[in-house]
Design a protein around this motif. Structure first.
Motif, PDB file in Angstrom:
ATOM      1  N   THR A  88       1.787  12.350  14.564  1.00  0.00           N
ATOM      2  CA  THR A  88       3.140  11.651  14.268  1.00  0.00           C
ATOM      3  C   THR A  88       3.524  10.493  15.142  1.00  0.00           C
ATOM      4  O   THR A  88       3.961   9.609  15.213  1.00  0.00           O
ATOM      5  CB  THR A  88       4.178  12.951  14.427  1.00  0.00           C
ATOM      6  N   LYS A  89       2.928  10.846  16.417  1.00  0.00           N
ATOM      7  CA  LYS A  89       3.285   9.935  17.612  1.00  0.00           C
ATOM      8  C   LYS A  89       2.154   8.773  17.444  1.00  0.00           C
ATOM      9  O   LYS A  89       2.551   7.450  17.976  1.00  0.00           O
ATOM     10  CB  LYS A  89       2.912  10.533  19.062  1.00  0.00           C
ATOM     11  N   VAL A  90       0.972   8.732  16.950  1.00  0.00           N
ATOM     12  CA  VAL A  90       0.033   7.615  16.885  1.00  0.00           C
ATOM     13  C   VAL A  90      -0.118   7.441  15.411  1.00  0.00           C
ATOM     14  O   VAL A  90      -0.746   8.214  14.711  1.00  0.00           O
ATOM     15  CB  VAL A  90      -1.043   8.031  17.494  1.00  0.00           C
ATOM     16  N   GLY A  91       0.692   6.499  14.777  1.00  0.00           N
ATOM     17  CA  GLY A  91       0.555   6.270  13.196  1.00  0.00           C
ATOM     18  C   GLY A  91      -0.489   5.347  12.813  1.00  0.00           C
ATOM     19  O   GLY A  91      -1.369   4.959  13.846  1.00  0.00           O
ATOM     20  N   MET A  92      -0.806   5.424  11.790  1.00  0.00           N
ATOM     21  CA  MET A  92      -2.365   4.555  11.107  1.00  0.00           C
ATOM     22  C   MET A  92      -1.892   3.610   9.915  1.00  0.00           C
ATOM     23  O   MET A  92      -1.275   4.182   8.968  1.00  0.00           O
ATOM     24  CB  MET A  92      -3.344   5.697  10.798  1.00  0.00           C
ATOM     25  N   VAL A  93      -2.079   2.416   9.903  1.00  0.00           N
ATOM     26  CA  VAL A  93      -2.181   1.673   8.806  1.00  0.00           C
ATOM     27  C   VAL A  93      -3.679   1.315   8.283  1.00  0.00           C
ATOM     28  O   VAL A  93      -4.311   0.727   9.357  1.00  0.00           O
ATOM     29  CB  VAL A  93      -1.059   0.509   9.187  1.00  0.00           C
ATOM     30  N   PHE A  94      -4.071   1.293   7.323  1.00  0.00           N
ATOM     31  CA  PHE A  94      -5.420   1.154   6.933  1.00  0.00           C
ATOM     32  C   PHE A  94      -5.873  -0.131   6.272  1.00  0.00           C
ATOM     33  O   PHE A  94      -4.685  -1.079   6.071  1.00  0.00           O
ATOM     34  CB  PHE A  94      -5.847   2.154   5.879  1.00  0.00           C
ATOM     35  N   GLN A  95      -6.921  -0.455   6.073  1.00  0.00           N
ATOM     36  CA  GLN A  95      -7.214  -1.839   5.804  1.00  0.00           C
ATOM     37  C   GLN A  95      -6.897  -2.199   4.281  1.00  0.00           C
ATOM     38  O   GLN A  95      -6.348  -3.207   3.997  1.00  0.00           O
ATOM     39  CB  GLN A  95      -8.917  -1.706   5.474  1.00  0.00           C
ATOM     40  N   LYS A  96      -6.986  -1.211   3.386  1.00  0.00           N
ATOM     41  CA  LYS A  96      -6.587  -1.410   1.944  1.00  0.00           C
ATOM     42  C   LYS A  96      -5.133  -0.840   1.886  1.00  0.00           C
ATOM     43  O   LYS A  96      -4.996   0.380   2.162  1.00  0.00           O
ATOM     44  CB  LYS A  96      -7.687  -0.839   0.980  1.00  0.00           C
ATOM     45  N   PRO A  97      -4.048  -1.430   1.330  1.00  0.00           N
ATOM     46  CA  PRO A  97      -2.788  -0.867   1.313  1.00  0.00           C
ATOM     47  C   PRO A  97      -2.896   0.315   0.480  1.00  0.00           C
ATOM     48  O   PRO A  97      -3.721   0.302  -0.368  1.00  0.00           O
ATOM     49  CB  PRO A  97      -2.011  -1.910   0.466  1.00  0.00           C
ATOM     50  N   ASN A  98      -2.577   1.644   1.119  1.00  0.00           N
ATOM     51  CA  ASN A  98      -2.648   2.854   0.120  1.00  0.00           C
ATOM     52  C   ASN A  98      -1.322   3.686   0.073  1.00  0.00           C
ATOM     53  O   ASN A  98      -1.048   4.420   0.570  1.00  0.00           O
ATOM     54  CB  ASN A  98      -3.598   3.582   1.109  1.00  0.00           C
ATOM     55  N   PRO A  99      -0.280   2.987  -0.578  1.00  0.00           N
ATOM     56  CA  PRO A  99       0.884   3.762  -0.884  1.00  0.00           C
ATOM     57  C   PRO A  99       0.692   4.975  -1.962  1.00  0.00           C
ATOM     58  O   PRO A  99      -0.383   4.923  -2.608  1.00  0.00           O
ATOM     59  CB  PRO A  99       1.578   2.782  -1.799  1.00  0.00           C
ATOM     60  N   PHE A 100       1.445   5.903  -1.681  1.00  0.00           N
ATOM     61  CA  PHE A 100       1.232   7.106  -2.508  1.00  0.00           C
ATOM     62  C   PHE A 100       1.586   6.756  -3.894  1.00  0.00           C
ATOM     63  O   PHE A 100       2.586   5.914  -3.953  1.00  0.00           O
ATOM     64  CB  PHE A 100       2.214   8.233  -2.143  1.00  0.00           C
ATOM     65  N   PRO A 101       1.244   7.385  -4.902  1.00  0.00           N
ATOM     66  CA  PRO A 101       1.584   7.049  -6.392  1.00  0.00           C
ATOM     67  C   PRO A 101       3.150   7.807  -6.442  1.00  0.00           C
ATOM     68  O   PRO A 101       3.155   8.742  -7.518  1.00  0.00           O
ATOM     69  CB  PRO A 101       0.359   7.647  -7.037  1.00  0.00           C
ATOM     70  N   MET A 102       3.968   7.350  -5.903  1.00  0.00           N
ATOM     71  CA  MET A 102       5.495   7.785  -6.140  1.00  0.00           C
ATOM     72  C   MET A 102       6.469   6.676  -5.804  1.00  0.00           C
ATOM     73  O   MET A 102       6.027   5.411  -5.414  1.00  0.00           O
ATOM     74  CB  MET A 102       5.671   8.939  -5.014  1.00  0.00           C
ATOM     75  N   LEU A 149       3.393   1.369  -6.423  1.00  0.00           N
ATOM     76  CA  LEU A 149       2.150   0.750  -7.041  1.00  0.00           C
ATOM     77  C   LEU A 149       2.061  -0.346  -7.679  1.00  0.00           C
ATOM     78  O   LEU A 149       1.553  -1.288  -8.089  1.00  0.00           O
ATOM     79  CB  LEU A 149       1.320   1.984  -7.768  1.00  0.00           C
ATOM     80  N   GLY A 150       3.771  -0.932  -8.176  1.00  0.00           N
ATOM     81  CA  GLY A 150       4.195  -1.966  -8.768  1.00  0.00           C
ATOM     82  C   GLY A 150       4.238  -3.141  -7.908  1.00  0.00           C
ATOM     83  O   GLY A 150       4.543  -4.111  -8.325  1.00  0.00           O
ATOM     84  N   LEU A 151       4.162  -3.100  -6.453  1.00  0.00           N
ATOM     85  CA  LEU A 151       4.454  -3.922  -5.705  1.00  0.00           C
ATOM     86  C   LEU A 151       3.153  -4.896  -5.561  1.00  0.00           C
ATOM     87  O   LEU A 151       1.874  -4.623  -5.790  1.00  0.00           O
ATOM     88  CB  LEU A 151       4.982  -3.500  -4.222  1.00  0.00           C
ATOM     89  N   SER A 152       3.314  -6.184  -4.759  1.00  0.00           N
ATOM     90  CA  SER A 152       2.033  -6.927  -4.686  1.00  0.00           C
ATOM     91  C   SER A 152       1.346  -6.099  -3.366  1.00  0.00           C
ATOM     92  O   SER A 152       1.946  -5.247  -2.581  1.00  0.00           O
ATOM     93  CB  SER A 152       2.481  -8.364  -4.282  1.00  0.00           C
ATOM     94  N   GLY A 153       0.128  -6.466  -3.257  1.00  0.00           N
ATOM     95  CA  GLY A 153      -0.607  -6.036  -2.140  1.00  0.00           C
ATOM     96  C   GLY A 153       0.137  -6.135  -0.828  1.00  0.00           C
ATOM     97  O   GLY A 153      -0.008  -5.313  -0.016  1.00  0.00           O
ATOM     98  N   GLY A 154       0.540  -7.380  -0.525  1.00  0.00           N
ATOM     99  CA  GLY A 154       1.328  -7.482   0.768  1.00  0.00           C
ATOM    100  C   GLY A 154       2.531  -6.824   1.026  1.00  0.00           C
ATOM    101  O   GLY A 154       2.746  -6.196   2.123  1.00  0.00           O
ATOM    102  N   GLN A 155       3.186  -6.632  -0.113  1.00  0.00           N
ATOM    103  CA  GLN A 155       4.436  -5.779  -0.111  1.00  0.00           C
ATOM    104  C   GLN A 155       3.926  -4.154   0.110  1.00  0.00           C
ATOM    105  O   GLN A 155       4.503  -3.455   0.695  1.00  0.00           O
ATOM    106  CB  GLN A 155       5.459  -5.829  -1.560  1.00  0.00           C
ATOM    107  N   GLN A 156       2.876  -3.718  -0.709  1.00  0.00           N
ATOM    108  CA  GLN A 156       2.536  -2.535  -0.422  1.00  0.00           C
ATOM    109  C   GLN A 156       2.083  -2.225   1.035  1.00  0.00           C
ATOM    110  O   GLN A 156       2.420  -1.077   1.436  1.00  0.00           O
ATOM    111  CB  GLN A 156       1.227  -2.405  -1.492  1.00  0.00           C
ATOM    112  N   GLN A 157       1.546  -3.241   1.687  1.00  0.00           N
ATOM    113  CA  GLN A 157       1.203  -2.958   3.187  1.00  0.00           C
ATOM    114  C   GLN A 157       2.275  -2.793   3.791  1.00  0.00           C
ATOM    115  O   GLN A 157       2.257  -1.932   4.921  1.00  0.00           O
ATOM    116  CB  GLN A 157       0.287  -4.022   3.518  1.00  0.00           C
ATOM    117  N   ARG A 158       3.267  -3.736   3.507  1.00  0.00           N
ATOM    118  CA  ARG A 158       4.316  -3.316   4.237  1.00  0.00           C
ATOM    119  C   ARG A 158       5.174  -2.341   4.137  1.00  0.00           C
ATOM    120  O   ARG A 158       5.708  -1.542   5.110  1.00  0.00           O
ATOM    121  CB  ARG A 158       5.530  -4.769   4.222  1.00  0.00           C
ATOM    122  N   VAL A 159       5.226  -1.617   2.675  1.00  0.00           N
ATOM    123  CA  VAL A 159       5.614  -0.434   2.815  1.00  0.00           C
ATOM    124  C   VAL A 159       4.832   0.852   3.372  1.00  0.00           C
ATOM    125  O   VAL A 159       5.323   1.657   4.007  1.00  0.00           O
ATOM    126  CB  VAL A 159       5.660   0.037   1.157  1.00  0.00           C
TER     127      VAL A 159
END
Length: 254
Positions: A88-102, A149-159
């Protein structure tokens, strides 16, 4: 007290083995609060492995042995039992945008919900603030119920960045967050990182030398599991001390 020089993460004598193979060798470094620290080096040099030790993601891999200390705010994260609190204190953002399917909304509300926040007003506020914090609110505010999942890659990464900051972390780890994105999205995320460091300590793995030079305050150069050199980015890129660093930065290898 000048908070700019405060140490947020302190790593000492860190060794990591996959089975018999030593992937990190005696890493010692202090990561400063509210700064962007870039980890650079050729593929397979240990920088992503190192990044993942900072929130114990390597615990999920079989046969890993970790020695040494990693302190976040003076607390040794490998002695503490509470991995959930750590992540919770140390968050992580991965190489490939990985939004949940929701939906976009549910992606951002997911973490706070798991941590017991049920009140709709509170969740609405967290979702809006996190999406604003990730510089994507204006693009998605009218479609919060539609799938991320309907967003562009860049938008997904910002989500995904919004999802990380919804948990109110103090540190955000980013593993090559723009390598799958086009130049325009990359530049938006770079601007965002610059903005986020006011509130967060950011550690980013990047393959892109120009990116490290543009966005980071400090840079660490890894080679074969060794931390070769670590200093402020400007000095590192203009007058590196180690010949190996210079060879890498000027493109002689890597």
């Amino acid at each position: 007290m000048n908070s700019n020089n405060e140490i947020k993460l302190s790593i000492s004598n860190l060794d990591l083995f996959y089975g018999d193979n030593q992937a990190l060798k005696s890493i010692n470094m202090d990561i400063k609060k509210n700064k962007v620290t870039a980890l650079i080096g050729p593929s397979g040099c240990g920088k992503s492995t190192f990044l993942r030790t900072l929130n114990r993601m390597n615990d999920l891999i079989e046969n890993v042995t970790i020695k040494g200390n990693i302190n976040v705010d003076d607390e040794d994260i490998y002695k503490s039992e509470d991995v959930i609190k750590l992540r919770t204190k140390v968050g992580m953002v991965f190489q490939k945008p990985n939004p949940f399917p929701m939906s976009i909304y549910e992606n951002v509300a997911y973490g706070p919900r798991i941590h017991g926040i049920r009140d709709k007003k509170t969740l609405d506020k967290i979702v809006e603030e996190s999406l604003k914090g990730a510089a994507i609110w204006d693009e998605v505010k009218d479609r919060l119920k539609s799938s991320a999942l309907g967003l562009s890659g860049g938008q997904q990464q910002r989500v995904c960045i919004a999802r990380a900051i919804a948990m109110k972390p103090e540190v955000i780890l980013m593993d090559e967050p723009t390598s799958a994105l086009d130049p325009i999205s990359t530049s938006k995320i770079e601007d965002l990182i610059e903005d986020l460091k006011k509130d967060y300590t950011i550690v980013i793995v990047t393959h892109n030398m120009q990116q490290a030079a543009r966005i980071s305050d400090n840079t660490a150069f890894f080679l074969n599991g060794i931390l070769v050199e670590y200093r402020d980015t400007k000095t590192m890129f203009t007058s590196p001390v180690d010949k190996r660093t210079e060879d890498y930065i000027t493109g002689r290898f890597g």
